[in-house]
Structure formats: structure tokens, C-alpha cells
Scaffold this active site. Structure first.
Site, mmCIF file in Angstrom:
data_model
loop_
_atom_site.group_PDB
_atom_site.id
_atom_site.type_symbol
_atom_site.label_atom_id
_atom_site.label_comp_id
_atom_site.label_asym_id
_atom_site.label_seq_id
_atom_site.Cartn_x
_atom_site.Cartn_y
_atom_site.Cartn_z
ATOM 1 N N GLY A 1 0.837 -1.202 0.000
ATOM 2 C CA GLY A 1 0.000 0.000 0.000
ATOM 3 C C GLY A 1 0.861 1.237 0.000
ATOM 4 O O GLY A 1 2.076 1.161 -0.211
ATOM 5 N N ASN A 2 0.249 2.376 0.227
ATOM 6 C CA ASN A 2 1.032 3.613 0.297
ATOM 7 C C ASN A 2 0.398 4.575 1.296
ATOM 8 O O ASN A 2 -0.653 4.286 1.866
ATOM 9 C CB ASN A 2 1.180 4.242 -1.095
ATOM 10 N N ARG A 3 1.046 5.707 1.500
ATOM 11 C CA ARG A 3 0.685 6.574 2.614
ATOM 12 C C ARG A 3 -0.394 7.607 2.293
ATOM 13 O O ARG A 3 -0.676 8.477 3.101
ATOM 14 C CB ARG A 3 1.941 7.322 3.087
ATOM 15 N N SER A 4 -1.026 7.507 1.142
ATOM 16 C CA SER A 4 -2.026 8.528 0.796
ATOM 17 C C SER A 4 -3.237 8.442 1.734
ATOM 18 O O SER A 4 -3.809 7.369 1.930
ATOM 19 C CB SER A 4 -2.465 8.318 -0.653
ATOM 20 N N ALA B 1 -3.525 7.727 -5.113
ATOM 21 C CA ALA B 1 -2.213 7.139 -5.372
ATOM 22 C C ALA B 1 -2.415 5.649 -5.623
ATOM 23 O O ALA B 1 -2.476 4.853 -4.678
ATOM 24 C CB ALA B 1 -1.310 7.363 -4.161
#
Ligand code: CTP
Length: 400
Positions: A204-207, A271
Site C-alpha cells: 500500500g502507500n501513505r495517501s 495514489a
């Protein structure tokens, strides 16, 4: 300080209007509550009078000498009906005037907002939808209901949006935002996608979705019909917007293509994960006795933004991309962004410098907006809602 009229109609969500009232009064606004007779079955006049320090009249035959049925509407800076039942929406659309709230709606010259709350069937009924369209065609802001638990055990679209969200939408309208997106459908992606390796692990990512949700709030206040495709966002639902929840990049891709079919503007603020595991393992991946960690092969995900650009037909929506960039030894942030704008083919690219973890999860942002026509606009550090409005200003200049 503004004079707010808070109309409360008879639904189970009436009690949430008390929180809304407090948000206004604590910010220094003067609020007059006008409950409908049926709403008093849910919350009594004493609650409204105690919290607003003003009488809470329901019909026009009390204090007739004060001509309240005309005066209140004339003196208001904003009339907000929350919750708005199917009945009050229908009465307002027809211009009926059989109690103090409906009289006030007819005499108000100020902006009017409805925050509907009702069962899904009632909201989706053709009569309600026609009434909502009528109100919107007159410049009245009708927020989309939220999706979630309804009065009974059922779940669906029809919940009153969170009071803080209604309050935020009301403030935008009070600030006198022009309705320059009225009649336009805008589609916004928000959040970060997740690609599952096994039932418990994902890439995943930090958005956080904050910028996408700020864009939704801003577009609602400018009169747009708004669809938000949200990937794993844990913020309160954006008031007044249609919300589609997704998890993976493939889900996001499908939902964006569907929503984009009749869009006037598309903003890819999400994102999406660029890569996904080549295989999904049905059972949780276990550690092995020999201590050798598994190798994970990744496949590249499709570029949704580039696809949306390529899918444009005669109805040509304005397409906005975001670019989270860090400079490197070869190129500056802006040089990378120019190349990306050309590569993606979109109309506008909002460039964030994300060196050292700036931007993520914060309520503030700073950016440069690059136009495919060569324009460059720098937006200094400020709230994400401010950047959202600057982005819509740029979109409005380009939309048909
Ligand atoms: N984007 C997209 N689909 C992807 C990846 C990104 O639609 N699979 C969109 C994002 O929503 C954003 C824009 O493309 O609007 C740019 O995203 P970014 O991550 O900065 O660009 P990438 O294409 O991933 O380029 P790179 O990682 O090489 O910088």
C-alpha cells in the site's frame, strides 16, 4: 457572524441537527431553528430553544404580529434544512407554504442547502429524484446523502452526512462561492490502493485521501455533481458527494472508467499502487523452517490516468493528474513533472514535492499546477481546501 436558519424536518436524524447547531453557535453564528411539526416527535422545541437561545416556532400563527413567516427568510444569510425528508424536499420543489419552514424557504433570498436523510427507496424514488433535480436547477444546493446504517437494520444510501461535513459545506456556501460548477459532473479519485499478497498482507502507500476529499467538498460547494472513488480512505464521507469505495488499482480503474462516462472533469488525486503481486496466495504465507524469506514477483499495474486520457471521445472531460515528486541528481521536481505531464497527456498536473515525507496525512499542502498549454501556477503552503479551489478555478477555465 451570519444569520443562519436551521430547518429541521421529521426524521430520525433530527437529533444530529443539535450537533450542527452547536458547530454554528460555537463559531459565533446566530442560528434560528425552525422545526416542522412532525420533527417535534423526534426532538422537542425545548432542545432547540435552549441550544439556540431563540424561540423555535413551527407554524405561522404564533407571534403573528412579528410577521415571522416573511421576516425570518428575508433576514437570513443561509437557510439549511438538515435533515431534509422526502416530504420537505417535495414541498419545497412545489413551492408549498403551509408552515413556518416552507414559508421561510419561499421568502429566502440567500443561499439554501438541503441535507436529505431518508430510506434508500425514498431517495431513489423517481418523484424524489425529480424534486431534487428541480431544486438544484434553481440553484439550491442539495447534498447527496451518505451511505451507511439506516434507521432499522438496513444499510444503504440515505443517511444524513456527518454534521461536521454539512457544516463544512455550509461554510463554503456562506463564503459566497460562485456556483460555477453547477450542472457539471466531476469525478475524483482519492486515497491509496492496496494490492493483497495473501488474506492479511498488502502493498500500500501513505495517501490519506485528504486532498481528494477537499476537492470533493470544494466541488460540492460550487454546485457540481460529485462522484468520489475512494481507495481505503478512513475519513468521514464527503458530504454531498456520491461515494464509491474501492480497494485495489484494478477496482479503482473499473470504477473510474464507469464514472468517467459522462464526466465533465476528472481528477486523479488517488495514489494507485504501481505494482501488484503476480500471485495472490489464498492462505496466509508462513515462515519457513530454513528462514528463507519468500521472493515476491511484481507485475506493473495499468496507468489509469493515461487510460482515461486515451478513452476521451467527443465529450472531452478536463483531466487533472497529480504528481508526487522528489528531485534527484539529474532533474528538478518541475522537470520530472513536465515530462510526466507530457507522458500522461492530461490537461493539468498538480505537482507536490514529497521529499522528506511532506504532504502525506496533513491538512496542508503546497503545489505547482502545470497546464498542458504551458501555464505554471504556484500555490504557496496552505490548507488543502484552498488548493482544491485553485484546482477547480483552473478546471472551470478549461471546461466547456
Ligand atoms: N496514476 C494512475 N495509475 C497508476 C499510477 C498513477 O492513474 N497506475 C495517476 C495518479 O493518480 C496521479 C498520476 O498518475 O494522478 C501520477 O502519479 P505518480 O505516482 O506521481 O506517477 P507514476 O505514473 O506512478 O510515475 P512514477 O512513479 O514513475 O513517478
Amino acid at each position: 457572524m451570519s444569520e443562519i436558519v436551521l430547518g429541521v424536518s421529521g426524521g430520525i436524524a433530527s437529533y444530529k441537527a443539535a450537533e450542527l447547531l452547536r458547530l454554528f453557535t460555537e463559531a459565533g453564528h446566530s442560528v434560528r431553528v425552525i422545526p416542522t411539526a412532525s420533527s417535534l416527535n423526534f426532538v422537542g422545541a425545548a432542545t432547540w430553544e435552549a441550544l439556540s437561545h431563540k424561540p423555535a416556532q413551527t407554524d405561522v400563527f404564533e407571534h403573528v404580529d412579528e410577521v415571522a413567516h416573511v421576516r425570518i427568510g428575508q433576514g437570513a444569510d443561509l437557510v439549511l434544512v438538515a435533515p431534509a425528508t422526502a416530504n420537505i424536499v417535495a414541498k419545497a420543489a412545489q413551492g408549498l407554504a403551509d408552515d413556518l419552514l416552507t414559508n421561510t424557504l419561499l421568502t429566502a433570498r440567500c443561499p439554501v442547502i438541503f441535507a436529505p436523510a431518508m430510506h434508500t427507496e425514498m431517495w431513489e424514488n423517481a418523484a424524489t429524484q425529480a424534486n431534487v433535480a428541480t431544486l438544484r436547477s434553481r440553484g439550491i444546493v442539495v447534498l447527496e446523502p451518505a451511505v451507511g446504517r439506516l434507521t432499522g437494520s438496513d444499510t444503504g444510501k440515505g443517511r444524513l452526512p456527518d454534521p461536521t461535513q454539512i457544516y463544512a459545506a455550509a461554510l463554503q456556501v456562506l463564503e459566497g462561492r460562485s456556483q460555477d460548477l453547477a450542472g457539471k459532473h466531476v469525478v475524483i479519485s482519492a486515497g491509496g490502493t492496496r494490492e493483497f499478497l495473501d488474506p492479511v498482507r498488502y502493498l500500500g502507500n501513505r495517501s490519506s485521501g485528504r486532498q481528494g476529499y477537499a476537492l470533493a467538498e470544494a466541488a460540492v460547494s460550487r454546485g457540481a455533481r460529485v462522484t468520489v472513488v475512494a481507495a481505503n480512505v478512513s475519513l468521514p464521507d464527503p458530504a454531498g458527494a456520491e461515494l464509491v469505495r474501492v480497494i485495489s488499482t484494478e477496482d479503482l480503474r473499473r470504477s473510474m472508467h464507469l464514472a468517467a462516462a459522462d464526466a465533465d472533469a476528472i481528477v486523479m488525486a488517488a495514489a494507485p499502487a504501481d505494482f501488484r503481486p503476480a500471485e495472490f496466495v489464498d492462505a496466509k504465507i508462513k515462515k519457513t523452517a530454513d528462514g528463507v524469506a519468500p521472493e515476491i514477483r511484481l507485475l506493473e499495474n495499468p496507468d489509469i490516468l493515461a487510460e482515461l486520457v486515451a478513452a476521451r471521445t467527443s465529450k472531452r472531460p478536463v483531466i487533472v493528474g497529480f504528481a508526487a515528486e522528489t528531485g534527484d541528481a539529474h532533474s528538478t521536481v518541475i522537470e520530472h513533472a513536465r515530462a510526466k505531464l507530457a507522458r500522461k497527456g492530461c490537461d493539468l498536473l498538480v505537482v507536490n514535492d514529497v521529499s522528506a515525507g511532506k504532504v502525506f496525512g496533513s491538512d496542508e499542502n503546497e503545489a505547482v499546477i502545470l497546464g498542458s498549454d504551458g501555464t505554471v501556477e504556484e500555490i504557496s503552503h496552505g490548507p488543502k481546501i484552498t488548493l482544491a479551489h485553485v484546482i477547480w478555478d483552473a478546471v472551470v477555465q478549461r471546461v466547456d
